[in-house]
Design an enzyme around this catalytic site. Structure first.
Site, short mmCIF file in Angstrom:
data_model
loop_
_atom_site.label_atom_id
_atom_site.label_comp_id
_atom_site.label_asym_id
_atom_site.label_seq_id
_atom_site.Cartn_x
_atom_site.Cartn_y
_atom_site.Cartn_z
N SER A 94 -11.04 -24.17 -36.22
CA SER A 94 -12.11 -23.88 -35.28
C SER A 94 -13.32 -23.37 -36.04
O SER A 94 -13.20 -22.81 -37.14
CB SER A 94 -11.67 -22.80 -34.29
OG SER A 94 -12.75 -22.34 -33.49
N TYR A 97 -7.98 -14.79 -32.21
CA TYR A 97 -8.20 -16.23 -32.33
C TYR A 97 -8.86 -16.57 -33.66
O TYR A 97 -8.42 -17.50 -34.36
CB TYR A 97 -9.08 -16.70 -31.17
CG TYR A 97 -9.33 -18.19 -31.13
CD1 TYR A 97 -8.33 -19.06 -30.73
CD2 TYR A 97 -10.57 -18.72 -31.49
CE1 TYR A 97 -8.56 -20.43 -30.68
CE2 TYR A 97 -10.80 -20.08 -31.44
CZ TYR A 97 -9.80 -20.94 -31.04
OH TYR A 97 -10.02 -22.30 -31.01
#
Length: 249
Positions: free
Chosen positions: A140, A153
């Protein structure tokens, strides 16, 4: 140019929706046979849409035995493994780190990071037996830059990037390439409105992305296809941003 994955066997985790679904369908359209793995149950829909070139498998990627069984399925059903897209992931709760729980940490890191570890641990030996293959890990933009209230995350995706680079070095001279794609803000199931609206609204503007729009699952699938195919035969250890210019903006 069609047939870029002709004769190849692929596993796609998180294949029930979003980037995983788009990638499984694109890989099959380019000639691959695909194991569509997911925990949601929607992997059945993806495999059915593809047809005989796909098989669905319910998999929790945070459980090693299930990932091992997934790799065995690819061998038993299609005869080997050439491409592994470790795509399954979750966002987790968006909170300050002081408000996060151990349970949330274990869940997010278990799926996003440990799942990638298990995939490579069990997938790479199968690739080595047939001369190599391509591993693509979905990281990501949050693994490259910080996002507020996303410590867990971001940690998981940063870990994916560093694991990708280390494993790429370990197998660079053995025919296994290991790369990561780093999506920016992409219209997937992690976006609350995406379940009701398969495409972003025409007037949706993303002010923090230089291209000023949402990314699409199809665009991430195209990047994964490039890394899966022989067109990227001299590419390994890359963390490829597919983010509308976000990380350089």
């Amino acid at each position: 140019m069609a047939g870029r994955l002709e004769g190849k066997v692929a596993i796609v985790t998180g294949a029930g929706s979003g980037i995983g679904c788009a990638s499984a369908e694109l890989f099959a359209a380019e000639g691959a046979e695909v194991v569509c793995a997911d925990i949601s149950g929607d992997e059945e829909k993806t495999a059915a849409a593809i047809g005989a070139a796909a098989v669905a498998l319910h998999v929790d990627v945070s459980v090693e035995a299930e990932v091992e069984g997934m790799v065995a399925m690819a061998q038993d059903r299609f005869g080997g493994l050439d491409i592994l897209l470790n795509n399954a992931g979750i966002g987790g709760p968006k909170r300050l780190v002081t408000e996060q729980t151990e349970e949330a940490f274990d869940l997010v890191l278990g799926v996003n990071l440990k799942g990638v570890f298990f995939g490579m641990k069990h997938g790479i030996p199968v690739m080595l037996r047939t001369g190599g293959g391509s591993v693509i890990n979905t990281a990501s933009a949050a693994g490259l830059v910080g996002w507020r209230k996303n410590a867990l995350y971001g940690a998981s995706k940063g870990g994916v990037i560093q694991m990708t680079k280390a494993v790429a070095l370990d197998y660079a001279d053995q025919g296994v390439r290991v790369n990561a794609v780093c999506p920016g803000m992409t219209w997937t199931g992690l976006v609350p409105d995406a379940e009701q609206h398969p495409e972003p609204p025409a007037d949706a503007v993303m002010p923090h992305q230089p291209m000023k729009r949402w990314g699409l699952s199809s665009e991430l699938a195209a990047a994964a296809l490039f890394l899966a195919s022989d067109e990227s035969s001299f590419v390994t250890g890359v963390a490829l941003p597919v983010d509308g210019g976000y990380v350089c903006g």
